[in-house]
Design an enzyme around this catalytic site. Sequence first.
Site, PDB file in Angstrom:
ATOM      1  N   HIS A 183      -0.405  -0.803   0.496  1.00 13.07           N
ATOM      2  CA  HIS A 183       0.748  -0.667  -0.394  1.00 13.07           C
ATOM      3  C   HIS A 183       1.659  -1.870  -0.164  1.00 13.07           C
ATOM      4  O   HIS A 183       1.684  -2.446   0.934  1.00 13.07           O
ATOM      5  CB  HIS A 183       1.514   0.616  -0.092  1.00 13.07           C
ATOM      6  CG  HIS A 183       0.815   1.857  -0.514  1.00 13.07           C
ATOM      7  ND1 HIS A 183       1.496   3.029  -0.782  1.00 13.07           N
ATOM      8  CD2 HIS A 183      -0.497   2.136  -0.721  1.00 13.07           C
ATOM      9  CE1 HIS A 183       0.646   3.964  -1.132  1.00 13.07           C
ATOM     10  NE2 HIS A 183      -0.576   3.452  -1.092  1.00 13.07           N
TER      11      HIS A 183
ATOM     12  N   CYS B 297       6.438   5.999  -0.866  1.00 14.12           N
ATOM     13  CA  CYS B 297       5.690   7.250  -0.732  1.00 14.12           C
ATOM     14  C   CYS B 297       5.797   7.741   0.717  1.00 14.12           C
ATOM     15  O   CYS B 297       6.425   7.091   1.565  1.00 14.12           O
ATOM     16  CB  CYS B 297       4.222   7.021  -1.104  1.00 14.12           C
ATOM     17  SG  CYS B 297       3.321   5.997   0.094  1.00 14.12           S
TER      18      CYS B 297
ATOM     19  N   CYS C  18       4.418   5.133   3.304  1.00 20.88           N
ATOM     20  CA  CYS C  18       5.304   3.980   3.474  1.00 20.88           C
ATOM     21  C   CYS C  18       6.619   4.377   4.133  1.00 20.88           C
ATOM     22  O   CYS C  18       7.154   3.622   4.944  1.00 20.88           O
ATOM     23  CB  CYS C  18       5.530   3.302   2.128  1.00 20.88           C
ATOM     24  SG  CYS C  18       4.004   2.563   1.482  1.00 20.88           S
TER      25      CYS C  18
ATOM     26  N   GLU D 105       4.761  -2.185   0.460  1.00 16.97           N
ATOM     27  CA  GLU D 105       5.675  -2.057   1.599  1.00 16.97           C
ATOM     28  C   GLU D 105       4.975  -2.354   2.915  1.00 16.97           C
ATOM     29  O   GLU D 105       5.496  -3.067   3.779  1.00 16.97           O
ATOM     30  CB  GLU D 105       6.265  -0.645   1.682  1.00 16.97           C
ATOM     31  CG  GLU D 105       7.056  -0.225   0.465  1.00 16.97           C
ATOM     32  CD  GLU D 105       6.220   0.590  -0.526  1.00 16.97           C
ATOM     33  OE1 GLU D 105       5.098   0.153  -0.872  1.00 16.97           O
ATOM     34  OE2 GLU D 105       6.692   1.648  -0.962  1.00 16.97           O
TER      35      GLU D 105
END
Length: 153
Positions: free
Chosen positions: A57, A87, A90, A59
């Site tokens: 992801h 999410c 993260c 992040e």
Amino acid sequence: MEPREADVRAMRRALALAHEAAGAGEVPVGAVVVGPEGQIIGQGRNLRENTADPTAHAEVVAMREAASAIGSWNLDGCTLAVTLEPCLMCAGTLLQARISRVVFGAWDDKAGAAGSMYDVVRDRRLPHRAEVVGGVLEEETRAVLAEFFEERR
């Protein structure tokens, strides 16, 4: 909480990374980590499709780069700016990294963990919490996501 001028600048860079992700066939999410002195020390965009890595992801990619840049996993004093509300994965990662502030654009009513579905990053039961500033450049961040998904329908 109102965004700082530096938050808007960081979000603009994250938006540019989100556009890069969309161009590569990835869900358009971009993120940057801003160090305590105000400089970008890590940046990332979604790479899950291109790397076949479920943890890639934006992040996580940005936090990995930031940790590598400073030579430490501890990102205390840093701000994570991301185009979409983090999410659960993260949110947990940014807490483990001791990120001090989270700035995001679009709220994620389906998977957000910084105030919409869950509020993991400010949960008082956890040993570390982060300040949250949501809705920074929200219309722009939401638009890049909407355009991406409309093209795929």
